[in-house]
Design a protein around this motif. Structure first.
Motif, short mmCIF file in Angstrom:
data_model
loop_
_atom_site.label_atom_id
_atom_site.label_comp_id
_atom_site.label_asym_id
_atom_site.label_seq_id
_atom_site.Cartn_x
_atom_site.Cartn_y
_atom_site.Cartn_z
N VAL A 31 0.86 -1.18 0.00
CA VAL A 31 0.00 0.00 0.00
C VAL A 31 0.90 1.23 0.00
CG1 VAL A 31 -1.79 1.28 1.22
CG2 VAL A 31 -1.83 -1.22 1.22
N VAL A 32 0.83 2.00 -1.07
CA VAL A 32 1.70 3.18 -1.19
C VAL A 32 0.94 4.49 -1.08
CG1 VAL A 32 3.43 1.95 -2.56
CG2 VAL A 32 1.55 3.12 -3.73
N VAL A 33 -0.41 4.41 -1.16
CA VAL A 33 -1.24 5.62 -1.04
C VAL A 33 -2.45 5.29 -0.18
CG1 VAL A 33 -2.73 7.26 -2.24
CG2 VAL A 33 -0.55 6.58 -3.27
N GLU A 34 -2.76 6.16 0.78
CA GLU A 34 -4.00 6.09 1.54
C GLU A 34 -4.72 7.41 1.38
OE1 GLU A 34 -4.52 4.72 5.60
OE2 GLU A 34 -2.54 3.77 5.50
N ALA A 35 -6.04 7.35 1.23
CA ALA A 35 -6.82 8.58 1.10
C ALA A 35 -8.18 8.40 1.75
CB ALA A 35 -6.98 8.96 -0.37
N ALA A 36 -8.74 9.52 2.26
CA ALA A 36 -10.03 9.48 2.94
C ALA A 36 -11.19 9.73 2.00
CB ALA A 36 -10.05 10.50 4.08
N ASP A 37 -10.91 10.15 0.77
CA ASP A 37 -11.99 10.36 -0.21
C ASP A 37 -11.39 10.36 -1.61
OD1 ASP A 37 -11.10 13.10 -0.93
OD2 ASP A 37 -11.84 13.63 1.06
N GLY A 38 -12.28 10.40 -2.61
CA GLY A 38 -11.84 10.32 -3.99
C GLY A 38 -10.97 11.48 -4.43
N GLU A 39 -11.33 12.68 -4.00
CA GLU A 39 -10.54 13.86 -4.39
C GLU A 39 -9.11 13.75 -3.88
OE1 GLU A 39 -11.10 16.17 -6.39
OE2 GLU A 39 -13.28 16.41 -6.61
N ALA A 40 -8.96 13.35 -2.61
CA ALA A 40 -7.62 13.21 -2.03
C ALA A 40 -6.82 12.14 -2.78
CB ALA A 40 -7.72 12.87 -0.55
N LEU A 41 -7.50 11.10 -3.19
CA LEU A 41 -6.81 10.03 -3.92
C LEU A 41 -6.30 10.54 -5.26
CD1 LEU A 41 -7.37 7.67 -6.33
CD2 LEU A 41 -5.91 7.15 -4.38
N LEU A 42 -7.12 11.27 -6.00
CA LEU A 42 -6.69 11.78 -7.31
C LEU A 42 -5.50 12.72 -7.17
CD1 LEU A 42 -10.18 12.45 -8.95
CD2 LEU A 42 -8.62 10.55 -9.40
N THR A 43 -5.51 13.54 -6.14
CA THR A 43 -4.38 14.43 -5.90
C THR A 43 -3.12 13.64 -5.58
OG1 THR A 43 -5.83 16.18 -5.06
CG2 THR A 43 -3.51 16.30 -4.44
N ALA A 44 -3.25 12.60 -4.76
CA ALA A 44 -2.10 11.79 -4.38
C ALA A 44 -1.52 11.05 -5.59
CB ALA A 44 -2.49 10.80 -3.30
N LEU A 45 -2.37 10.63 -6.52
CA LEU A 45 -1.88 9.89 -7.68
C LEU A 45 -1.03 10.73 -8.61
CD1 LEU A 45 -4.92 7.63 -8.74
CD2 LEU A 45 -2.95 7.07 -7.30
N ASP A 46 -1.17 12.04 -8.53
CA ASP A 46 -0.32 12.91 -9.35
C ASP A 46 1.15 12.76 -8.96
OD1 ASP A 46 -2.49 13.91 -10.76
OD2 ASP A 46 -2.79 15.59 -9.36
N ALA A 47 1.39 12.42 -7.71
CA ALA A 47 2.76 12.28 -7.23
C ALA A 47 3.19 10.82 -7.11
CB ALA A 47 2.92 12.97 -5.87
N GLN A 48 2.25 9.92 -6.93
CA GLN A 48 2.58 8.51 -6.70
C GLN A 48 1.69 7.60 -7.56
OE1 GLN A 48 4.91 6.53 -4.59
NE2 GLN A 48 4.02 5.24 -6.19
N PRO A 49 2.20 7.11 -8.69
CA PRO A 49 1.40 6.19 -9.50
C PRO A 49 1.20 4.86 -8.77
CG PRO A 49 3.65 6.32 -10.34
CD PRO A 49 3.53 7.36 -9.27
N VAL A 50 0.10 4.20 -9.09
CA VAL A 50 -0.20 2.91 -8.46
C VAL A 50 -0.63 1.91 -9.53
CG1 VAL A 50 -0.90 3.98 -6.29
CG2 VAL A 50 -2.64 3.48 -8.02
N ASP A 51 -0.62 0.64 -9.16
CA ASP A 51 -1.03 -0.42 -10.07
C ASP A 51 -2.50 -0.76 -9.94
OD1 ASP A 51 1.66 -0.98 -11.07
OD2 ASP A 51 2.05 -1.74 -9.05
N LEU A 52 -3.11 -0.42 -8.79
CA LEU A 52 -4.51 -0.74 -8.56
C LEU A 52 -5.05 0.12 -7.42
CD1 LEU A 52 -6.15 -4.21 -8.63
CD2 LEU A 52 -6.45 -2.86 -6.55
N VAL A 53 -6.33 0.47 -7.52
CA VAL A 53 -7.00 1.26 -6.48
C VAL A 53 -8.08 0.40 -5.84
CG1 VAL A 53 -8.39 3.29 -5.97
CG2 VAL A 53 -6.55 3.44 -7.68
N LEU A 54 -8.10 0.39 -4.51
CA LEU A 54 -9.11 -0.33 -3.74
C LEU A 54 -9.89 0.73 -2.98
CD1 LEU A 54 -9.85 -3.33 -3.04
CD2 LEU A 54 -8.38 -3.08 -1.03
N SER A 55 -11.19 0.86 -3.30
CA SER A 55 -11.95 1.98 -2.74
C SER A 55 -13.32 1.57 -2.22
CB SER A 55 -12.14 3.06 -3.81
OG SER A 55 -12.97 4.12 -3.34
N ASP A 56 -13.73 2.23 -1.14
CA ASP A 56 -15.10 2.13 -0.66
C ASP A 56 -16.02 2.78 -1.70
OD1 ASP A 56 -17.25 1.64 1.02
OD2 ASP A 56 -16.94 3.46 2.21
#
Length: 211
Positions: A31-56
């Motif tokens: 797990v390289v990114v944690e976020a509390a909502d979708g907006e925070a996740l999209l912002t985090a992905l700008d700096a840290q690419p991931v292979d898969l997103v697991l979301s509520d």
């Protein structure tokens, strides 16, 4: 094998931390990114690419469905698995329609979650719209003869959607096939199971633990 880089999104901190602890214990996953909502996740992905997103699914602001649409517009678009505590078949169909590659209930076992992550990361689509254990506990299809042939991953996906009560048109839309192709798949499934209709096919598939 290189570890899969995961992003974890959930508005409830305790749930997110529990999932993080579970995921950290699984092989080949980080797990390289944690976020509390979708907006925070999209912002985090700008700096840290991931292979898969697991979301509520249900979150304030940008929920899981809106996040799926936002991720689909990115290049490259990381695959998304949506998680929910709500056992509502319509959620799985909606998840497929917005481009999610996986859908699981939060009470899935760690083994099922691990398998889902690996399979979706490898390019598969994994939808589990209904829990089969309650059905298996209450009903046992009288004909328990084995199928005439094995089932491929596409047929298993269609069987799961049949179990959710979806029409050929809805299945076609959710897995991006023509309605005629889905009809052919359903006919082949009925033939393999030796059943006359969709309901009997689903009950027998559940009884035989095919789904």
């Amino acid at each position: 094998m290189t570890c899969l880089r995961l992003a974890l999104v959930d508005d409830q901190a305790l749930v997110r931390h529990g999932l993080r602890a579970l995921l950290d214990g699984l092989p080949d996953i980080e797990v390289v990114v944690e976020a509390a909502d979708g907006e925070a996740l999209l912002t985090a992905l700008d700096a840290q690419p991931v292979d898969l997103v697991l979301s509520d699914i249900r979150m304030p602001g940008l929920d899981g469905f809106a996040l799926a649409e936002a991720l689909a517009a990115r290049v490259p678009a990381p695959p998304l698995i949506l998680l929910t505590t709500f056992d509502e078949p319509d959620l799985a169909l909606r998840a497929a329609e917005v481009g999610a590659r996986g859908f699981l209930l939060k009470d899935a076992s760690p083994e099922d979650l691990h398998e889902a992550i690996l399979r979706v990361a490898a390019g598969e689509t994994l939808l589990a719209p209904v829990p089969t254990d309650p059905v298996r506990a209450r009903y046992a299809y009288r004909d328990q003869a084995p199928p005439s042939d094995t089932f491929n991953e596409r047929e298993i996906s269609i069987l799961r959607l049949l179990a959710g009560g979806y029409s050929n048109k809805e299945i076609a839309r959710s897995i991006h096939l023509s309605e005629g192709t889905v009809k052919n798949y359903v006919s082949e499934i009925l033939d393999k199971l030796g059943t006359r209709d969709r309901t009997r096919a689903v009950l027998k598939a559940i009884t035989l633990r095919i789904i």
